[in-house]
Design a protein around this motif. Structure first.
Motif, PDB file in Angstrom:
ATOM      1  N   GLY A   1     -25.683  82.219 -74.928  1.00  0.00           N
ATOM      2  CA  GLY A   1     -24.868  82.933 -75.914  1.00  0.00           C
ATOM      3  C   GLY A   1     -23.405  82.570 -75.827  1.00  0.00           C
ATOM      4  N   VAL A   2     -22.896  82.445 -74.605  1.00  0.00           N
ATOM      5  CA  VAL A   2     -21.492  82.070 -74.418  1.00  0.00           C
ATOM      6  C   VAL A   2     -21.243  80.660 -74.950  1.00  0.00           C
ATOM      7  N   ILE A   3     -22.194  79.747 -74.717  1.00  0.00           N
ATOM      8  CA  ILE A   3     -22.048  78.377 -75.236  1.00  0.00           C
ATOM      9  C   ILE A   3     -21.980  78.394 -76.761  1.00  0.00           C
ATOM     10  N   PHE A   4     -22.912  79.126 -77.388  1.00  0.00           N
ATOM     11  CA  PHE A   4     -22.900  79.224 -78.848  1.00  0.00           C
ATOM     12  C   PHE A   4     -21.606  79.874 -79.340  1.00  0.00           C
ATOM     13  N   TYR A   5     -21.134  80.878 -78.593  1.00  0.00           N
ATOM     14  CA  TYR A   5     -19.902  81.585 -78.955  1.00  0.00           C
ATOM     15  C   TYR A   5     -18.704  80.637 -78.930  1.00  0.00           C
ATOM     16  N   MET A   6     -18.592  79.831 -77.892  1.00  0.00           N
ATOM     17  CA  MET A   6     -17.476  78.892 -77.770  1.00  0.00           C
ATOM     18  C   MET A   6     -17.567  77.792 -78.826  1.00  0.00           C
ATOM     19  N   VAL A   7     -18.797  77.328 -79.104  1.00  0.00           N
ATOM     20  CA  VAL A   7     -18.978  76.323 -80.159  1.00  0.00           C
ATOM     21  C   VAL A   7     -18.537  76.900 -81.502  1.00  0.00           C
ATOM     22  N   ALA A   8     -18.932  78.146 -81.772  1.00  0.00           N
ATOM     23  CA  ALA A   8     -18.564  78.784 -83.039  1.00  0.00           C
ATOM     24  C   ALA A   8     -17.051  78.884 -83.194  1.00  0.00           C
ATOM     25  N   LEU A   9     -16.364  79.299 -82.135  1.00  0.00           N
ATOM     26  CA  LEU A   9     -14.911  79.427 -82.207  1.00  0.00           C
ATOM     27  C   LEU A   9     -14.242  78.061 -82.383  1.00  0.00           C
ATOM     28  N   SER A  10     -14.714  77.070 -81.630  1.00  0.00           N
ATOM     29  CA  SER A  10     -14.103  75.735 -81.694  1.00  0.00           C
ATOM     30  C   SER A  10     -14.282  75.124 -83.068  1.00  0.00           C
ATOM     31  N   VAL A  11     -15.511  75.194 -83.589  1.00  0.00           N
ATOM     32  CA  VAL A  11     -15.783  74.598 -84.895  1.00  0.00           C
ATOM     33  C   VAL A  11     -15.095  75.390 -85.999  1.00  0.00           C
ATOM     34  N   ALA A  12     -14.958  76.713 -85.809  1.00  0.00           N
ATOM     35  CA  ALA A  12     -14.265  77.533 -86.809  1.00  0.00           C
ATOM     36  C   ALA A  12     -12.823  77.091 -86.968  1.00  0.00           C
ATOM     37  N   VAL A  13     -12.171  76.774 -85.856  1.00  0.00           N
ATOM     38  CA  VAL A  13     -10.784  76.299 -85.921  1.00  0.00           C
ATOM     39  C   VAL A  13     -10.706  74.992 -86.696  1.00  0.00           C
ATOM     40  N   VAL A  14     -11.628  74.065 -86.385  1.00  0.00           N
ATOM     41  CA  VAL A  14     -11.645  72.774 -87.081  1.00  0.00           C
ATOM     42  C   VAL A  14     -11.936  72.969 -88.567  1.00  0.00           C
ATOM     43  N   GLY A  15     -12.962  73.784 -88.869  1.00  0.00           N
ATOM     44  CA  GLY A  15     -13.340  74.003 -90.261  1.00  0.00           C
ATOM     45  C   GLY A  15     -12.268  74.692 -91.073  1.00  0.00           C
ATOM     46  N   ALA A  16     -11.621  75.701 -90.471  1.00  0.00           N
ATOM     47  CA  ALA A  16     -10.566  76.419 -91.189  1.00  0.00           C
ATOM     48  C   ALA A  16      -9.380  75.505 -91.462  1.00  0.00           C
ATOM     49  N   ALA A  17      -8.995  74.729 -90.457  1.00  0.00           N
ATOM     50  CA  ALA A  17      -7.865  73.817 -90.644  1.00  0.00           C
ATOM     51  C   ALA A  17      -8.187  72.770 -91.703  1.00  0.00           C
ATOM     52  N   GLN A  18      -9.420  72.263 -91.681  1.00  0.00           N
ATOM     53  CA  GLN A  18      -9.809  71.234 -92.643  1.00  0.00           C
ATOM     54  C   GLN A  18      -9.877  71.778 -94.052  1.00  0.00           C
ATOM     55  N   SER A  19     -10.487  72.953 -94.212  1.00  0.00           N
ATOM     56  CA  SER A  19     -10.693  73.506 -95.544  1.00  0.00           C
ATOM     57  C   SER A  19      -9.429  74.112 -96.128  1.00  0.00           C
ATOM     58  N   ALA A  20      -8.672  74.807 -95.292  1.00  0.00           N
ATOM     59  CA  ALA A  20      -7.468  75.464 -95.803  1.00  0.00           C
ATOM     60  C   ALA A  20      -6.375  74.471 -96.169  1.00  0.00           C
ATOM     61  N   SER A  21      -6.404  73.297 -95.569  1.00  0.00           N
ATOM     62  CA  SER A  21      -5.360  72.312 -95.847  1.00  0.00           C
ATOM     63  C   SER A  21      -5.702  71.389 -96.997  1.00  0.00           C
ATOM     64  N   GLY A  22      -6.894  71.560 -97.612  1.00  0.00           N
ATOM     65  CA  GLY A  22      -7.275  70.685 -98.713  1.00  0.00           C
ATOM     66  C   GLY A  22      -7.821  69.367 -98.209  1.00  0.00           C
ATOM     67  N   ASN A  23      -8.167  68.478 -99.145  1.00  0.00           N
ATOM     68  CA  ASN A  23      -8.767  67.213 -98.735  1.00  0.00           C
ATOM     69  C   ASN A  23      -8.036  66.002 -99.298  1.00  0.00           C
ATOM     70  N   GLY A  24      -6.864  66.218 -99.898  1.00  0.00           N
ATOM     71  CA  GLY A  24      -6.095  65.089-100.398  1.00  0.00           C
ATOM     72  C   GLY A  24      -6.509  64.598-101.770  1.00  0.00           C
ATOM     73  N   ARG A  25      -7.536  65.204-102.346  1.00  0.00           N
ATOM     74  CA  ARG A  25      -8.008  64.754-103.655  1.00  0.00           C
ATOM     75  C   ARG A  25      -7.065  65.234-104.754  1.00  0.00           C
ATOM     76  N   PRO A  26      -6.571  64.335-105.617  1.00  0.00           N
ATOM     77  CA  PRO A  26      -5.667  64.751-106.694  1.00  0.00           C
ATOM     78  C   PRO A  26      -6.429  65.413-107.838  1.00  0.00           C
ATOM     79  N   THR A  27      -5.737  66.254-108.568  1.00  0.00           N
ATOM     80  CA  THR A  27      -6.294  66.883-109.760  1.00  0.00           C
ATOM     81  C   THR A  27      -5.316  66.710-110.916  1.00  0.00           C
ATOM     82  N   LEU A  28      -5.861  66.560-112.113  1.00  0.00           N
ATOM     83  CA  LEU A  28      -5.062  66.400-113.330  1.00  0.00           C
ATOM     84  C   LEU A  28      -5.266  67.614-114.220  1.00  0.00           C
ATOM     85  N   THR A  29      -4.179  68.222-114.664  1.00  0.00           N
ATOM     86  CA  THR A  29      -4.251  69.381-115.550  1.00  0.00           C
ATOM     87  C   THR A  29      -3.211  69.242-116.660  1.00  0.00           C
TER      88      THR A  29
END
Length: 235
Positions: A100-128
């Protein structure tokens, strides 16, 4: 009445096992809040509900992995709480809580990576706000380009070209407009363009092509780093 020494030792061992079991149960209760903790970490890093839907639409694997790991940590905590606090039970509870502790640490570590990746966007331009206004002799094309999460070394290149009915660039003609844009310190690009057009008479329309340097050049690409394309018919 005094109890025999072996019974006193037996009671002492039982007390020790119960004490160890209680401490393990405390760890299990902490793991039971894994999903809430992971969600709190993501929120603290700027992953709002709107960004979550965008991330899921972009198949952001870290969010799925973090959620699954948190759920497995909760399952381990529930199983640990159901184990009776005997000597053998405490051994099994320790093993389950270790997982459980291993899964817990994996969840926290990946959450940081995922949040940083998703919240910062992906560099794709949009036209409006793509507009073509005015008469043929004084025709003006305007549009807004936005991109976030662009790497500091990268750039977004924008081209406006004349195309035929198949959306293919007309040969031997220069670009009607082109610009290379760099992001600000936050990785954002906001650009408003207003272009006076002198398109050839045999052109079917105008294409706006915005590509992140090094990204895909295919307008139909499903890549998160694909370009933004827009076509405007002239006649």
């Amino acid at each position: 009445m005094n109890l025999p020494a072996d019974e006193q030792e037996h009671l002492t061992l039982d007390d020790v096992q119960a004490s160890v079991g209680k401490r393990l149960d405390d760890v299990a209760k902490i793991l039971a809040g894994a999903l809430v903790t992971v969600a709190g970490v993501m929120t603290a890093l700027g992953l709002t509900s709107d960004v979550v839907f965008v991330a899921l639409n972009n198949e952001s694997w870290p969010i799925f992995v973090a959620a699954l790991s948190a759920i497995l940590a909760i399952v381990c905590s529930i199983v640990a709480l159901l184990i009776h606090p005997t000597r053998r039970g405490n051994v099994w509870e320790t093993v389950v809580l270790g997982l459980g502790v291993i899964f817990y640490m994996v969840a926290l570590s990946v959450a940081v990576v995922g949040a940083a990746q998703s919240a910062s966007g992906n560099g794709r331009p949009t036209l409006t706000n793509v507009k073509l206004e005015g008469q043929e002799s004084d025709r003006r094309l305007s549009f807004v380009l936005h991109a976030d999460g662009v790497d500091r070394w990268a750039s977004v290149n924008v081209y406006v070209t004349a195309v035929d009915a198949n959306a293919t660039d007309l040969p031997d003609l220069p670009d009607l407009y082109k610009v290379s844009l760099r992001p600000d310190d936050k990785g954002d690009i906001d650009h408003r363009a207003s272009v006076l057009l002198r398109a050839p008479r045999n052109a079917w329309g105008i294409q706006i092509f915005a590509q992140t340097a090094g990204g895909s050049a295919d307008c139909e690409s499903r890549s998160p780093h694909g370009p933004a394309c827009a076509w405007v018919q002239l006649h």
